[in-house]
Scaffold this active site. Structure first.
Site, PDB file in Angstrom:
ATOM      1  N   ASP A 193       7.869  15.752  -7.608  1.00 13.47           N
ATOM      2  CA  ASP A 193       8.112  14.849  -6.475  1.00 13.47           C
ATOM      3  C   ASP A 193       9.161  13.794  -6.844  1.00 13.47           C
ATOM      4  O   ASP A 193       8.998  12.606  -6.547  1.00 13.47           O
ATOM      5  CB  ASP A 193       6.791  14.205  -6.034  1.00 13.47           C
ATOM      6  CG  ASP A 193       6.878  13.690  -4.591  1.00 13.47           C
ATOM      7  OD1 ASP A 193       7.775  14.135  -3.848  1.00 13.47           O
ATOM      8  OD2 ASP A 193       6.053  12.834  -4.228  1.00 13.47           O
ATOM      9  N   SER A 215       0.853  -1.189   0.000  1.00 11.37           N
ATOM     10  CA  SER A 215       0.000   0.000   0.000  1.00 11.37           C
ATOM     11  C   SER A 215       0.883   1.229   0.000  1.00 11.37           C
ATOM     12  O   SER A 215       1.891   1.270   0.719  1.00 11.37           O
ATOM     13  CB  SER A 215      -0.894   0.034   1.248  1.00 11.37           C
ATOM     14  OG  SER A 215      -1.905  -0.935   1.133  1.00 11.37           O
ATOM     15  N   GLY A 216       0.502   2.189  -0.797  1.00 12.39           N
ATOM     16  CA  GLY A 216       1.201   3.472  -0.774  1.00 12.39           C
ATOM     17  C   GLY A 216       0.486   4.385   0.202  1.00 12.39           C
ATOM     18  O   GLY A 216      -0.308   3.936   1.039  1.00 12.39           O
ATOM     19  N   PHE A 270      -1.743   6.313  -0.483  1.00 13.47           N
ATOM     20  CA  PHE A 270      -3.152   6.479  -0.872  1.00 13.47           C
ATOM     21  C   PHE A 270      -3.754   5.267  -1.569  1.00 13.47           C
ATOM     22  O   PHE A 270      -4.925   5.258  -1.870  1.00 13.47           O
ATOM     23  CB  PHE A 270      -3.287   7.674  -1.818  1.00 13.47           C
ATOM     24  CG  PHE A 270      -2.632   8.909  -1.272  1.00 13.47           C
ATOM     25  CD1 PHE A 270      -3.270   9.678  -0.313  1.00 13.47           C
ATOM     26  CD2 PHE A 270      -1.374   9.290  -1.702  1.00 13.47           C
ATOM     27  CE1 PHE A 270      -2.669  10.802   0.214  1.00 13.47           C
ATOM     28  CE2 PHE A 270      -0.762  10.425  -1.186  1.00 13.47           C
ATOM     29  CZ  PHE A 270      -1.404  11.186  -0.218  1.00 13.47           C
ATOM     30  N   LYS A 323      -3.339  -0.337  -9.313  1.00 10.05           N
ATOM     31  CA  LYS A 323      -3.396   0.597  -8.191  1.00 10.05           C
ATOM     32  C   LYS A 323      -4.860   0.912  -7.929  1.00 10.05           C
ATOM     33  O   LYS A 323      -5.583   1.296  -8.854  1.00 10.05           O
ATOM     34  CB  LYS A 323      -2.631   1.869  -8.573  1.00 10.05           C
ATOM     35  CG  LYS A 323      -1.911   2.544  -7.445  1.00 10.05           C
ATOM     36  CD  LYS A 323      -0.960   3.600  -7.989  1.00 10.05           C
ATOM     37  CE  LYS A 323      -0.889   4.772  -7.060  1.00 10.05           C
ATOM     38  NZ  LYS A 323       0.037   5.799  -7.494  1.00 10.05           N
TER      39      LYS A 323
END
Ligand code: ATP
Length: 854
Positions: free
Chosen positions: A159, A30-31, A33, A56
């Protein structure tokens, strides 16, 4: 997962994602979000041929969140074909059944079997990367970023970090996570914009990777490709030393450009220098992505993997449009590769709409000029394009069905974030997974564009641990392809804002009118721009902080425009911000070429090799908009092909003989001419005109006599036709009248004699001390032999103390007549023409010429 608590899909679960069937193979991680799964897809990935993909899954609470993800998907689509970007396969969004109002978004992408770069680094804790490995990773990452920067308009990743590079099955390094992507963000113009941009940066960037211009928005720099370059510097540093350069001190160190190289591991000076150049404080001094890649390739001893697209654009532009190359250029760095711009088409003027009244389309992002922010202007300013927010034709097909209109982005970061990678880092590891690096990841997008290009070349001549602040003085230029960009010096002031807006509008439309959404970043950036615009104009609350011109607002717009033009003409400005030649040049043309010129010239105003930037800026700042110092070597470059050739060959060109360097834009003339109608000045001009029509025969004896030489050529049809009292002192009288209106600096005698003696015609410009000096010199050069002083009795009375019109007359080599020259501007440094005491002048005139004044 920082989302509504959503159960994981079980293995074998099948779902439809766009035009693909995806079967869950296993849950991966899991990231911040997302839930990430490995899936089997059908049909296979058309780019990789593999039927294994990464899925995702993100649940967003509302349409705003949905739009944010849509932008991410669109960015991925644009970069789909690049080998060094995680390739997009398909996407889908639907209403999430478990939570009302929320949406579930699926993104199918290439699966990177070898995991993240951070995992790779952690696998090499004891045996740190060697230089060749670092260069390889750097090169591949830069290629992914280059794919973004080469779009037109460019996309900024915002980013870039170790955590956002993945490794594919065949060990290709790929950039991922396009949730922070935006277009170029121009410097904020008022407090509200500043707050918004600040907030947005906090949300979308990672603290340790933030560029100085992100931390200090008042520096007046855009957030653009160069901000990514800074992040790449941090990235490279971390590849080397497993920590970031500003890890300990934080923001203040970033702003001061202070960092040190650890003693271990040891890397070459060239590597350190590359880091140093990437971490240059001044964004314009940083290399562009092509230059970074070129240097990395040189260090690797391999050919550069990509073409320098900035350079290509310059070549293309020069080939297509040599006439537009009328830009100031520094003598020191002349090279055809120096200034790079994006070729643009003829702009279409876009009508700005009033935010409260109009739907968001076909308009520009607020460019506020009547509500200036009281921000310190620490650096020179560049004029930025505003943002076209056009309907996007390229909405993700799955997303399009849900909600076509973009909304204010949601702040995803409101929820706590947990790194799935934390556990993979050993306790003694200097590496931190993303959650420990202090990043503040919200999701939001900002759509601004710019075309900052050029940069720096590399040379290991300076220790990188030295403070970076003075890096402007050390610039390395590669003879082959390096560009050498410099900050523009266009400051926007209130008085110039009308022009700025005009050129901005032109530039936007010029820049994007020829975009093909399928192969540019236009679509995504437009969407992003809509979001930003909405937020910045506060549309949702109908409290727009920003004034935009509108058709519904023509009355006030026109009035303010004319006021601004008047002020420009008269040099009045309540704003101390500078106005450079460049702004003026752009403002005058409001055309594609002006955009082009600005793009180029904004790169060429400041000389990176020396420290006189401030001085030069001050010089420009001291000039009123209607007067530009064309004696400045860099202030003018003629248009012709010959000029371009000479420029290429390194020769600086001065103003050509038959060319007026720059003239006031016609609207200004219009304003002045109107004001002049029926004024005493007009009459004075008529006097002069008539006088000029009478050629003066200059003989040695005639000089200085002020006696009868006019009478020989007296023309009865002149303005003086019926003037019984006319006598040869008319010129003097006119002089005296004029001089009464400009008591502080009387019209130079030499100049007035030039008029009378039919020296090349003149333009009248406002006079300042330095200008008067130069006018004096010029006039001396051009004037006939010196004339003895007039007898005291014939000299005009010394003017009384009052601030009145001051003028200077400088020679102009065209055939324009001083009186008929429509480009002439009459202005003062401190007051407008209307301030002249007309009654007094008229009275004086009547007294002197009773027969000519009715
Ligand atoms: N295409 C992929 N192939 C392999 N692993 C992936 C892929 N995409 C994501 N991952 C893994 O999933 C993790 C989370 O993915 P990602 O960073 O995209 O999610 P996120 O929620 O958007 O994270 P972030 O907090 O960075 O925004 C990554 O760190 C990576 O380990």
């Amino acid at each position: 997962m920082n989302q509504p608590d959503v159960a994981q899909f079980p293995q074998g679960h099948i779902l439809t994602v766009g035009s693909h069937q995806a079967k869950i193979a296993r849950y991966l991680t899991s990231g911040g979000f997302a839930q990430v799964y490995i899936v089997e897809i059908s049909p296979s990935n058309e780019y990789t041929g593999s039927n294994i993909a990464c899925l995702k899954r993100v649940v967003v609470p509302d349409k705003i969140g949905l739009n944010v993800l849509r932008a991410e998907v669109d960015a991925m689509k644009l970069l789909q074909k690049n080998k060094h970007v995680v390739s997009y396969i398909d996407s889908h969004a639907s209403k999430f059944s478990l939570e009302k109002g929320s949406y579930e978004v699926f993104m199918l992408m290439e699966y990177c079997e070898h995991g993240g770069l951070i995992d790779f680094l952690n696998s090499r804790l004891r045996n740190r990367l060697i230089e060749s490995e670092i260069l390889n990773i750097m090169s591949q990452t830069c290629q992914g970023i280059a794919a973004m920067h080469r779009l037109h308009p460019p996309l900024i990743h915002r980013d870039i970090k170790i955590e956002n590079v993945l490794i594919s099955k065949d060990n290709v390094f790929k950039v991922c996570d396009f949730g922070s992507v935006c277009g170029v963000i121009r410097p904020p113009k008022n407090a509200q914009e500043l707050m918004y941009v600040q907030h947005d940066i906090m949300k979308n960037t990672t603290a340790q990777y933030r560029a100085p211009e992100m931390l200090d928005l008042t520096r007046g720099f855009p957030i653009d490709e160069k901000s990514d370059i800074w992040a790449l510097g941090v990235f490279l540093y971390k590849l080397c030393y497993y920590t970031t350069p500003f890890e300990k001190v934080g923001e203040s160190a970033i702003l001061a450009g202070k960092y040190q190289y650890p003693a271990y591991p040891q890397y070459s000076d060239r590597m350190k220098n590359l880091i140093r150049v990437l971490l240059t404080q001044h964004p314009f001094q940083r290399p562009n992505i092509c230059q970074v890649l070129e240097e990395v390739a040189r260090m690797q001893g391999v050919p550069c993997p990509i073409k320098n697209f900035y350079l290509e654009r310059v070549k293309e532009s020069e080939f297509l449009s040599p006439q537009t190359l009328n830009f100031p250029i520094s003598t020191a760095h002349l090279s055809p590769t120096k200034n790079m711009v994006t070729p643009v088409k003829q702009p279409q003027i876009i009508s700005p709409l009033k935010p409260q009244l109009s739907p968001i389309k076909n308009h520009v992002i607020p460019l506020q000029y009547n509500q200036t922010m009281n921000l310190p202007q620490k650096t020179n300013m560049v004029q930025y394009q505003t943002i076209p927010s056009l309907p996007s034709p390229h909405v993700s097909k799955s997303f399009a069905s849900i909600e076509p209109q973009l909304q204010i982005p949601v702040l995803k970061q409101e929820v706590h974030r947990e790194s799935p990678l934390k556990s993979t880092v050993q306790e003694d590891s200097p590496l931190k997974s993303k959650s420990t690096i202090g990043q503040n990841q919200y999701r939001n997008r900002n759509p601004h564009f710019n075309n900052n290009i050029g940069g720096v070349a590399f040379s290991p001549t300076k220790r990188a641990s030295e403070p970076q602040k003075n890096d402007v003085t050390t610039k390395y230029v590669n003879a082959e392809t390096q560009t050498d960009d410099e900050p523009g010096v266009v400051n926007l002031s209130r008085t110039n804002s009308v022009n700025s807006i005009a050129s901005s509008i032109s530039s936007i439309s010029a820049r994007y009118s020829n975009l093909n959404d399928s192969n540019t970043g236009g679509s995504i950036v437009r969407k992003l721009s809509e979001q930003l615009k909405k937020v910045m104009t506060n549309e949702s609350t109908n409290i727009s902080p920003v004034r935009t011109n509108s058709r519904n607002d023509t009355g006030s717009s026109i009035k303010s425009t004319i006021d601004a033009l008047r002020n420009s003409v008269s040099g009045i400005s309540n704003n101390v911000r500078s106005f450079s030649t460049e702004t003026y040049r752009n403002a005058s043309s409001a055309s594609a070429s002006s955009v082009y010129k600005r793009n180029i010239s904004s790169e060429s105003f400041i000389e990176p090799e020396n420290n006189d930037k401030g001085d030069r800026r001050m010089k420009y700042r001291s000039l009123p908009p209607s007067r530009i110092n064309f004696e400045d070597d860099n202030a003018y470059l003629p248009h012709d092909n010959d000029t371009i050739d000479k420029r290429k060959s390194g020769k600086f060109l001065s103003v050509p003989e038959n060319q007026t360097p720059f003239q006031s834009p016609s609207p200004m003339k219009f304003a002045v001419d109107n004001d002049m109608k029926n004024s005493i000045q007009k009459r004075v001009m008529d006097l002069l005109k008539a006088a000029q029509k009478s050629p003066v025969k200059k003989t040695a004896s005639g000089y200085g006599k002020y006696t009868t030489h006019h009478s020989e050529t007296y023309q009865p049809k002149s303005n003086f036709e019926n003037r019984s009292s006319y006598h040869p002192q008319s010129n003097q009288d006119a002089d005296s009248i004029i001089s009464k209106s400009k008591p502080k600096v009387p019209l130079r005698r030499q100049a007035s004699i030039n008029v009378a003696s039919r020296q090349p015609s003149v333009v009248v410009k406002p006079l300042t001390r330095s200008a008067s000096q130069s006018a004096r010199t010029t006039a001396k050069k051009l004037s006939p032999p010196p004339i003895p002083n007039k007898p005291r009795s014939l000299r005009p009375q010394p003017p009384k103390k009052s601030k009145r019109l001051s003028m200077m007359v400088i020679p102009k080599d065209s055939n324009d007549n001083i009186l008929g020259n429509s480009s002439r501007t009459l202005s003062t440094g401190s007051t407008s023409m209307q301030d002249v005491n007309i009654d007094k002048l008229e009275e004086d005139f009547r007294r002197r010429f009773p027969s000519t004044v009715q």
